[in-house]
Design an enzyme around this catalytic site. Structure first.
Site, PDB file in Angstrom:
ATOM      1  N   ALA A  21       0.964  -1.076   0.132  1.00 52.58           N
ATOM      2  CA  ALA A  21       0.033  -0.023   0.165  1.00 52.58           C
ATOM      3  C   ALA A  21       0.745   1.306  -0.113  1.00 52.58           C
ATOM      4  CB  ALA A  21      -0.861  -0.066   1.121  1.00 52.58           C
ATOM      5  N   ARG A  41      -8.210  -2.146   9.185  1.00 54.48           N
ATOM      6  CA  ARG A  41      -9.116  -2.787  10.327  1.00 54.48           C
ATOM      7  C   ARG A  41      -8.606  -1.944  11.640  1.00 54.48           C
ATOM      8  NH1 ARG A  41     -13.826  -4.476   7.807  1.00 54.48           N
ATOM      9  NH2 ARG A  41     -13.494  -6.371   6.580  1.00 54.48           N
ATOM     10  N   HIS A  64      -8.507 -10.908  -0.858  1.00 54.70           N
ATOM     11  CA  HIS A  64      -8.811 -10.182  -2.172  1.00 54.70           C
ATOM     12  C   HIS A  64     -10.077 -10.346  -2.664  1.00 54.70           C
ATOM     13  CE1 HIS A  64      -4.531  -9.918  -3.583  1.00 54.70           C
ATOM     14  NE2 HIS A  64      -4.637  -9.120  -2.503  1.00 54.70           N
ATOM     15  N   LYS A  88      -2.217  -8.173  -7.423  1.00 58.52           N
ATOM     16  CA  LYS A  88      -1.934  -9.513  -7.720  1.00 58.52           C
ATOM     17  C   LYS A  88      -1.542 -10.415  -6.336  1.00 58.52           C
ATOM     18  CE  LYS A  88       2.523  -9.645  -7.052  1.00 58.52           C
ATOM     19  NZ  LYS A  88       3.139 -10.644  -5.887  1.00 58.52           N
ATOM     20  N   ARG A 121       4.064 -18.111   4.741  1.00 60.89           N
ATOM     21  CA  ARG A 121       4.255 -19.552   5.126  1.00 60.89           C
ATOM     22  C   ARG A 121       2.785 -20.028   5.585  1.00 60.89           C
ATOM     23  NH1 ARG A 121       7.931 -16.875   8.786  1.00 60.89           N
ATOM     24  NH2 ARG A 121       6.516 -17.071  10.379  1.00 60.89           N
TER      25      ARG A 121
END
Length: 334
Positions: free
Chosen positions: A15, A37, A79, A97, A165
């Site tokens: 961002a 959030r 997403h 992406k 991970r």
């Protein structure tokens, strides 16, 4: 339209990269709003990058009728729900992406966007960069002859990043790094893939860590691709023709490329132009699409989004990499 009011959903590292790009094209866009959030994180981000508004929920952001375009910069696994929220509030959306976690999610988003006649685009910057057309022009002029093979390796030791991970966050090398090698092959060889060979070394959490992919095309051409999140660093591509080849340094942002003749002699070295950091071209493409009333960007149309998502689904299905929120049937298109 005048200046585009751009908002960012998410306030992490990527961002910040987009915020820097927006600041560099302020004659075209307004850094309007950011949502997280965590309201304090949003406020801090807004102060740092000069955004006019900060929201502590994504719901508040999509209800702001001054927002023209929302860039989604959340983890892959989010997403789909984030883009769906924006689209159902009739907001134009640019999704980082990988577009979604799988093709099933991507197909639903495209369907919603088309039904509501709202712009939906994927922010895979490689396809929007001016250097892409520069390379395509060199190939079209026949300077390296007929392209026969493409090689791409994007490997970066970033497995210590928690989200990479974590299966629940759609982690692994493929969606984060491998998507660029598939994109590189697609841009210069097309999508008429006849068969695929691949193998994968899994990380201890079950996501893919190192991937090797060979794409065999119907016209006899071949792409040799590799990506890893545990070894590296390599970020390069080769476009091999009958009369020479093009070597690309940093294949994801096409930073610099080198043209060689059939004897391996360097003919030309070219730096890919940048207005700011490369992210700006995605936003400018969205602005152009919005001004023309289009629902997709020609640099990365919906059909191409779905093709690449389908490729990654097929690869993960073969490797047995299934995220907790999906099933093998989802990856197999059933």
């Amino acid at each position: 339209m005048g200046k585009l009011n751009v908002a960012i959903m998410g306030a992490g590292n990527i961002a910040g990269s987009m915020a820097a790009a927006l600041a560099g094209i302020k004659d075209e866009v307004v850094s309007y709003a950011v949502a997280s959030r965590d309201i304090e994180k949003a406020k801090s981000f807004a102060d740092k990058w000069g955004f006019q508004k900060a929201y502590g929920s994504y719901e508040e952001l999509v209800e702001d009728n001054k927002v023209d375009l929302i860039y989604i910069a959340t983890p892959h696994a989010m997403h789909y729900e984030n883009a769906k929220l924006a689209l159902t509030h009739d907001k134009a959306v640019l999704v980082e992406k990988a577009f979604t976690a799988n093709k099933k999610q991507a197909t639903e988003l495209v369907s919603i966007a088309r039904e509501r006649k709202v712009l939906l685009a994927e922010a895979i910057w490689t396809r929007y960069l001016p250097a892409r057309k520069m390379i395509e022009k060199i190939i079209a002029e026949g300077r390296i002859g007929e392209v026969k093979t493409v090689e791409a390796d994007f490997s970066v030791p970033i497995c210590e990043v928690p989200r990479l991970r974590e299966p629940a966050l759609a982690g692994g090398a493929l969606l984060d790094l491998g998507v660029y090698t598939l994109t590189f092959a697609s841009m210069f060889l097309g999508d008429d893939v006849a068969s695929v060979e691949s193998d994968c070394i899994l990380y201890q959490t079950g996501v893919d860590a190192t991937d090797r992919i060979t794409l065999h095309y119907a016209d006899g051409k071949t792409a040799y691709l590799r990506t890893s999140m545990v070894s590296g660093s390599r970020n390069e591509g080769f476009i091999n023709g009958t009369k020479g080849y093009i070597y690309v340094n940093n294949l994801n942002n096409l930073e610099k490329f080198f043209v060689y003749d059939e004897k391996g002699k360097l003919v030309e070295e070219i730096a890919g132009p940048m207005l700011v950091n490369g992210y700006e071209y995605e936003v400018l493409a969205c602005k152009e699409a919005l001004e023309s009333g289009a629902m997709e960007c020609e640099q990365m149309p919906h059909s191409e989004i779905l093709t690449v998502m389908g490729q990654m689904d097929s690869l993960r299905a073969k490797w047995g990499v299934v995220y907790p929120f999906e099933t093998m049937r989802d990856l197999e298109g059933k």
